[in-house]
Write a protein that holds these residues in place. Structure first.
Motif, mmCIF file in Angstrom:
data_model
loop_
_atom_site.group_PDB
_atom_site.id
_atom_site.type_symbol
_atom_site.label_atom_id
_atom_site.label_comp_id
_atom_site.label_asym_id
_atom_site.label_seq_id
_atom_site.Cartn_x
_atom_site.Cartn_y
_atom_site.Cartn_z
ATOM 1 N N ALA A 17 0.829 -1.209 0.000
ATOM 2 C CA ALA A 17 0.000 0.000 0.000
ATOM 3 C C ALA A 17 0.863 1.259 0.000
ATOM 4 O O ALA A 17 0.576 2.221 -0.727
ATOM 5 C CB ALA A 17 -0.932 -0.004 1.209
ATOM 6 N N ALA A 18 1.928 1.261 0.790
ATOM 7 C CA ALA A 18 2.806 2.431 0.841
ATOM 8 C C ALA A 18 3.499 2.653 -0.506
ATOM 9 O O ALA A 18 3.558 3.786 -1.006
ATOM 10 C CB ALA A 18 3.844 2.258 1.952
ATOM 11 N N ALA A 19 4.014 1.577 -1.099
ATOM 12 C CA ALA A 19 4.669 1.703 -2.405
ATOM 13 C C ALA A 19 3.669 2.131 -3.476
ATOM 14 O O ALA A 19 3.982 2.974 -4.332
ATOM 15 C CB ALA A 19 5.329 0.383 -2.797
ATOM 16 N N GLY A 20 2.461 1.586 -3.444
ATOM 17 C CA GLY A 20 1.417 1.970 -4.389
ATOM 18 C C GLY A 20 1.021 3.429 -4.248
ATOM 19 O O GLY A 20 0.764 4.116 -5.241
ATOM 20 N N THR A 21 0.978 3.898 -3.014
ATOM 21 C CA THR A 21 0.638 5.307 -2.761
ATOM 22 C C THR A 21 1.698 6.231 -3.348
ATOM 23 O O THR A 21 1.371 7.249 -3.981
ATOM 24 C CB THR A 21 0.500 5.557 -1.243
ATOM 25 O OG1 THR A 21 -0.529 4.702 -0.740
ATOM 26 C CG2 THR A 21 0.162 6.993 -0.942
ATOM 27 N N VAL A 22 2.962 5.883 -3.152
ATOM 28 C CA VAL A 22 4.045 6.697 -3.715
ATOM 29 C C VAL A 22 3.956 6.712 -5.244
ATOM 30 O O VAL A 22 4.052 7.771 -5.877
ATOM 31 C CB VAL A 22 5.423 6.173 -3.251
ATOM 32 C CG1 VAL A 22 6.555 6.845 -4.016
ATOM 33 C CG2 VAL A 22 5.601 6.379 -1.761
ATOM 34 N N ALA A 23 3.750 5.544 -5.833
ATOM 35 C CA ALA A 23 3.663 5.461 -7.294
ATOM 36 C C ALA A 23 2.460 6.238 -7.824
ATOM 37 O O ALA A 23 2.555 6.937 -8.838
ATOM 38 C CB ALA A 23 3.591 3.997 -7.726
ATOM 39 N N ALA A 24 1.320 6.129 -7.156
ATOM 40 C CA ALA A 24 0.117 6.863 -7.584
ATOM 41 C C ALA A 24 0.330 8.371 -7.473
ATOM 42 O O ALA A 24 -0.102 9.136 -8.352
ATOM 43 C CB ALA A 24 -1.081 6.425 -6.752
ATOM 44 N N TRP A 25 1.004 8.798 -6.419
ATOM 45 C CA TRP A 25 1.267 10.228 -6.244
ATOM 46 C C TRP A 25 2.140 10.746 -7.386
ATOM 47 O O TRP A 25 1.887 11.824 -7.936
ATOM 48 C CB TRP A 25 1.939 10.467 -4.891
ATOM 49 C CG TRP A 25 2.249 11.902 -4.634
ATOM 50 C CD1 TRP A 25 1.389 12.888 -4.249
ATOM 51 C CD2 TRP A 25 3.519 12.535 -4.767
ATOM 52 N NE1 TRP A 25 2.045 14.080 -4.130
ATOM 53 C CE2 TRP A 25 3.362 13.894 -4.440
ATOM 54 C CE3 TRP A 25 4.786 12.065 -5.126
ATOM 55 C CZ2 TRP A 25 4.422 14.787 -4.469
ATOM 56 C CZ3 TRP A 25 5.833 12.967 -5.150
ATOM 57 C CH2 TRP A 25 5.633 14.316 -4.817
ATOM 58 N N ILE A 26 3.143 9.966 -7.768
ATOM 59 C CA ILE A 26 4.001 10.357 -8.903
ATOM 60 C C ILE A 26 3.171 10.432 -10.182
ATOM 61 O O ILE A 26 3.331 11.361 -10.987
ATOM 62 C CB ILE A 26 5.167 9.359 -9.062
ATOM 63 C CG1 ILE A 26 6.100 9.417 -7.856
ATOM 64 C CG2 ILE A 26 5.928 9.574 -10.356
ATOM 65 C CD1 ILE A 26 6.901 10.682 -7.728
ATOM 66 N N ALA A 27 2.275 9.453 -10.388
ATOM 67 C CA ALA A 27 1.428 9.444 -11.593
ATOM 68 C C ALA A 27 0.555 10.690 -11.649
ATOM 69 O O ALA A 27 0.410 11.313 -12.708
ATOM 70 C CB ALA A 27 0.565 8.185 -11.617
ATOM 71 N N VAL A 28 -0.024 11.071 -10.522
ATOM 72 C CA VAL A 28 -0.875 12.271 -10.479
ATOM 73 C C VAL A 28 -0.055 13.518 -10.798
ATOM 74 O O VAL A 28 -0.499 14.389 -11.559
ATOM 75 C CB VAL A 28 -1.563 12.391 -9.094
ATOM 76 C CG1 VAL A 28 -2.207 13.750 -8.914
ATOM 77 C CG2 VAL A 28 -2.581 11.276 -8.919
ATOM 78 N N GLN A 29 1.141 13.591 -10.221
ATOM 79 C CA GLN A 29 1.996 14.747 -10.483
ATOM 80 C C GLN A 29 2.380 14.839 -11.964
ATOM 81 O O GLN A 29 2.346 15.918 -12.548
ATOM 82 C CB GLN A 29 3.263 14.673 -9.618
ATOM 83 C CG GLN A 29 3.000 14.764 -8.131
ATOM 84 C CD GLN A 29 2.433 16.115 -7.742
ATOM 85 O OE1 GLN A 29 2.881 17.156 -8.215
ATOM 86 N NE2 GLN A 29 1.423 16.095 -6.892
ATOM 87 N N LEU A 30 2.735 13.704 -12.571
ATOM 88 C CA LEU A 30 3.099 13.716 -13.984
ATOM 89 C C LEU A 30 1.908 14.042 -14.869
ATOM 90 O O LEU A 30 2.039 14.778 -15.860
ATOM 91 C CB LEU A 30 3.706 12.361 -14.380
ATOM 92 C CG LEU A 30 5.081 12.042 -13.800
ATOM 93 C CD1 LEU A 30 5.480 10.622 -14.140
ATOM 94 C CD2 LEU A 30 6.115 13.035 -14.292
ATOM 95 N N HIS A 31 0.743 13.489 -14.533
ATOM 96 C CA HIS A 31 -0.465 13.767 -15.318
ATOM 97 C C HIS A 31 -0.830 15.255 -15.273
ATOM 98 O O HIS A 31 -1.294 15.816 -16.268
ATOM 99 C CB HIS A 31 -1.628 12.922 -14.803
ATOM 100 C CG HIS A 31 -2.879 13.105 -15.592
ATOM 101 N ND1 HIS A 31 -3.010 12.655 -16.887
ATOM 102 C CD2 HIS A 31 -4.062 13.711 -15.285
ATOM 103 C CE1 HIS A 31 -4.204 12.969 -17.337
ATOM 104 N NE2 HIS A 31 -4.869 13.610 -16.379
ATOM 105 N N ALA A 32 -0.589 15.881 -14.132
ATOM 106 C CA ALA A 32 -0.883 17.312 -13.998
ATOM 107 C C ALA A 32 -0.046 18.155 -14.961
ATOM 108 O O ALA A 32 -0.461 19.243 -15.358
ATOM 109 C CB ALA A 32 -0.633 17.764 -12.565
#
Length: 104
Positions: A17-32
């Motif tokens: 869950a922690a690793a997934g959260t970090v990866a999702a946060w990066i995805a959101v930042q890149l998508h922005a």
């Protein structure tokens, strides 16, 4: 001290869950920033892989005991994971009495 199967499952789920959260946060930042999905995907997968690796190594360090040689300058060490008190004592004696001393 050995971990129970339930504790291991909870720890594994928390690590994922922690690793997934970090990866999702990066995805959101890149998508922005308008980065295409074809570039976001490998980036997210590499971040997920790296985060999982780091978290697993940290969990291993937290759940293990290290016994080092007592000789000055010797870098020999033994790491015991999920060992009993008798196992820890035996490996502590092995670390203190090993025949070759390695120095840096």
């Amino acid at each position: 001290m050995a971990q129970s199967p339930t504790r291991r499952r909870i720890t594994s789920a928390a690590l994922i869950a922690a690793a997934g959260t970090v990866a999702a946060w990066i995805a959101v930042q890149l998508h922005a920033y308008g980065v295409p999905i074809g570039l976001i995907t490998p980036c997210v997968l590499s971040v997920l892989s790296s985060a999982l690796w780091l978290l697993i190594r940290a969990e291993e360090a937290w759940s293990s005991t290290r016994h080092r040689c007592t000789a000055t300058g010797c870098t020999f060490e033994v790491r015991v994971q999920n060992g009993s008190a008798a196992d820890n004592r035996r490996w502590q004696e092995v670390a203190a009495a090993h025949p070759t001393h390695h120095s840096v």
